[in-house]
Design a protein around this motif. Structure first.
Motif, PDB file in Angstrom:
ATOM      1  N   SER A   1      36.523 -13.957   2.343  1.00 49.76           N
ATOM      2  CA  SER A   1      35.588 -14.369   0.921  1.00 49.76           C
ATOM      3  C   SER A   1      35.730 -12.593   1.009  1.00 49.76           C
ATOM      4  O   SER A   1      35.629 -11.975   1.216  1.00 49.76           O
ATOM      5  CB  SER A   1      34.628 -15.169   1.065  1.00 49.76           C
ATOM      6  N   GLN A   2      35.288 -12.359   3.060  1.00 52.23           N
ATOM      7  CA  GLN A   2      34.760 -11.014   3.029  1.00 52.23           C
ATOM      8  C   GLN A   2      36.263  -9.597   2.356  1.00 52.23           C
ATOM      9  O   GLN A   2      35.804  -9.225   2.162  1.00 52.23           O
ATOM     10  CB  GLN A   2      34.093 -10.605   4.587  1.00 52.23           C
ATOM     11  N   LEU A   3      37.414  -9.858   3.108  1.00 51.47           N
ATOM     12  CA  LEU A   3      37.979  -8.982   2.923  1.00 51.47           C
ATOM     13  C   LEU A   3      38.321  -8.993   1.304  1.00 51.47           C
ATOM     14  O   LEU A   3      38.883  -8.019   0.958  1.00 51.47           O
ATOM     15  CB  LEU A   3      39.748 -10.056   3.448  1.00 51.47           C
ATOM     16  N   VAL A   4      38.358 -10.146   0.473  1.00 50.14           N
ATOM     17  CA  VAL A   4      39.167 -10.637  -0.614  1.00 50.14           C
ATOM     18  C   VAL A   4      37.798  -9.382  -1.974  1.00 50.14           C
ATOM     19  O   VAL A   4      38.262  -8.619  -2.346  1.00 50.14           O
ATOM     20  CB  VAL A   4      38.586 -12.076  -1.514  1.00 50.14           C
ATOM     21  N   SER A   5      36.271  -9.995  -0.685  1.00 53.72           N
ATOM     22  CA  SER A   5      35.570  -9.330  -1.676  1.00 53.72           C
ATOM     23  C   SER A   5      35.342  -7.266  -1.358  1.00 53.72           C
ATOM     24  O   SER A   5      34.718  -6.670  -2.616  1.00 53.72           O
ATOM     25  CB  SER A   5      33.791  -9.649  -1.148  1.00 53.72           C
ATOM     26  N   ALA A   6      35.984  -7.445   0.022  1.00 53.60           N
ATOM     27  CA  ALA A   6      35.856  -5.586   0.367  1.00 53.60           C
ATOM     28  C   ALA A   6      37.178  -5.421  -1.045  1.00 53.60           C
ATOM     29  O   ALA A   6      36.743  -3.728  -1.490  1.00 53.60           O
ATOM     30  CB  ALA A   6      36.243  -5.504   1.645  1.00 53.60           C
ATOM     31  N   ALA A   7      37.860  -5.745  -1.297  1.00 57.17           N
ATOM     32  CA  ALA A   7      39.426  -5.077  -1.822  1.00 57.17           C
ATOM     33  C   ALA A   7      38.331  -5.569  -3.746  1.00 57.17           C
ATOM     34  O   ALA A   7      38.621  -3.874  -3.813  1.00 57.17           O
ATOM     35  CB  ALA A   7      39.871  -6.727  -2.147  1.00 57.17           C
ATOM     36  N   ILE A   8      37.508  -6.093  -3.563  1.00 55.36           N
ATOM     37  CA  ILE A   8      37.550  -5.897  -5.229  1.00 55.36           C
ATOM     38  C   ILE A   8      36.393  -4.831  -5.334  1.00 55.36           C
ATOM     39  O   ILE A   8      36.101  -3.867  -6.218  1.00 55.36           O
ATOM     40  CB  ILE A   8      36.397  -7.736  -6.001  1.00 55.36           C
ATOM     41  N   LYS A   9      35.567  -5.067  -4.329  1.00 52.62           N
ATOM     42  CA  LYS A   9      34.747  -3.665  -4.433  1.00 52.62           C
ATOM     43  C   LYS A   9      34.872  -2.523  -4.456  1.00 52.62           C
ATOM     44  O   LYS A   9      34.940  -1.224  -5.332  1.00 52.62           O
ATOM     45  CB  LYS A   9      33.730  -3.502  -3.095  1.00 52.62           C
TER      46      LYS A   9
END
Length: 322
Positions: A180-188
């Motif tokens: 989740s943190q990796l995907v959230s960072a990618a979205i950001k």
């Protein structure tokens, strides 16, 4: 369902371990190395105060700036704790607050790579050398900014060394878990590229073109940096990076998507963005916006569409994001 859940845990663990070992930890080493090299170069400039020393600082700054495009994608965990985005990567900066005034008001002083960029690139070589030779305030501000970032890069690597095992073990689907943190960072990051890094300087949504809003505007490396960050972002999903000093293959986030329709849409949109970057093969975003306005508009639109697509991926991956 139980077999599927076990499979997902194993897949998440594999992806997180691979990304951490192949991307996160090596990048923290390069970040520290480049920051130290920049620190050494600035020390020599303060001592020698000549053009060769200034050029060495400029080269070291560009190398560190490029590495930052890789590090800034990982804006969670240690990076979030240390506030790297604000203390290293803030842009644009207020030129009037880069060097403290005669009252030495440090609280409002601009910090980070873009503040250093302004100090060493915004004026002519001779004007910059005059500041280095004649202004103790200028010298101390430059030393202070670089020393602070050097310390932050040291702390960043140390914190990831401690955080690594904990991160690898967070294989759930909740917001605070690793995938989740990796995907959230990618979205950001894709939102940052589409909006603040490209859209705002171009005057998207009714604004005017404003070159001072460009990240890396004084060094003339703004387009190179955006292209590089795109390559790292794409590599995080595809599990393959072959840019800068990096050549690696690992389990990327795209593996969690499987081979369905959304995965194909992601691959096709990546190819479209790659082609648009190739059409504007310039280092400087100022020149790119000036000489290739239609191509830059198409690139911004494609990144915006990629952002929309990326926002739809977490549900398909079965994870929650914040």
């Amino acid at each position: 369902m139980e077999e599927q859940a076990q499979h997902d845990v194993a897949l998440f663990e594999k992806v997180v371990t691979d990304v951490t070992e192949a991307y996160v930890m090596p990048s923290s080493v390069v970040f520290l190395k480049d920051m130290r090299a920049l620190n050494v170069a600035v020390d020599k400039l303060i001592s020698l105060r000549n053009e060769d020393a200034l050029n060495t600082v400029k080269l070291a700054w560009v190398e560190t700036y490029f590495t930052w495009q890789m590090i800034s994608l990982l804006d969670f965990g240690p990076a979030e704790e240390l506030m790297l985005a604000d203390l290293v990567g803030k842009f644009p900066v207020d030129p009037s607050a880069v060097v403290p005034d005669e009252n030495n008001r440090l609280l409002a002083e601009e910090k980070g790579l873009m503040a250093v960029e302004y100090m060493i690139f915004s004026a002519t070589t001779e004007e910059t050398l005059q500041e280095v030779r004649n202004s103790e305030t200028f010298r101390q501000a430059l030393l202070r900014k670089v020393a602070e970032m050097n310390e932050l890069s040291t702390q960043y690597q140390l914190k990831w060394q401690s955080y690594q095992s904990n991160f690898a073990n967070q294989t759930g689907v909740e917001e605070d878990q690793s995938v989740s943190q990796l995907v959230s960072a990618a979205i950001k990051t894709i939102s940052l590229m589409n909006g603040k890094k490209l859209g705002r300087p171009m005057g998207i949504d009714g604004g005017e073109v404003d070159f001072e809003l460009i990240e890396g505007t004084y060094s003339g490396e703004s387009m190179s940096a955006l292209r590089l960050q795109w390559a790292f972002w794409k590599g995080l999903w595809k599990g393959e990076i072959n840019v800068k000093d990096y050549e690696m293959v690992f389990s990327g986030l795209g593996e969690i998507l499987g081979e369905g329709e959304q995965h194909q849409q992601l691959v096709e949109k990546m190819a479209e963005v790659d082609a648009l970057f190739a059409q504007v093969n310039l280092k400087d975003m100022r020149k790119a916006i000036t000489y290739f306005p239609e191509e830059m508009q198409a690139l911004q639109t494609a990144l915006e569409e990629m952002e929309v697509l990326t926002l739809s991926l977490p549900s398909s991956m079965g994870i929650a994001v914040n």
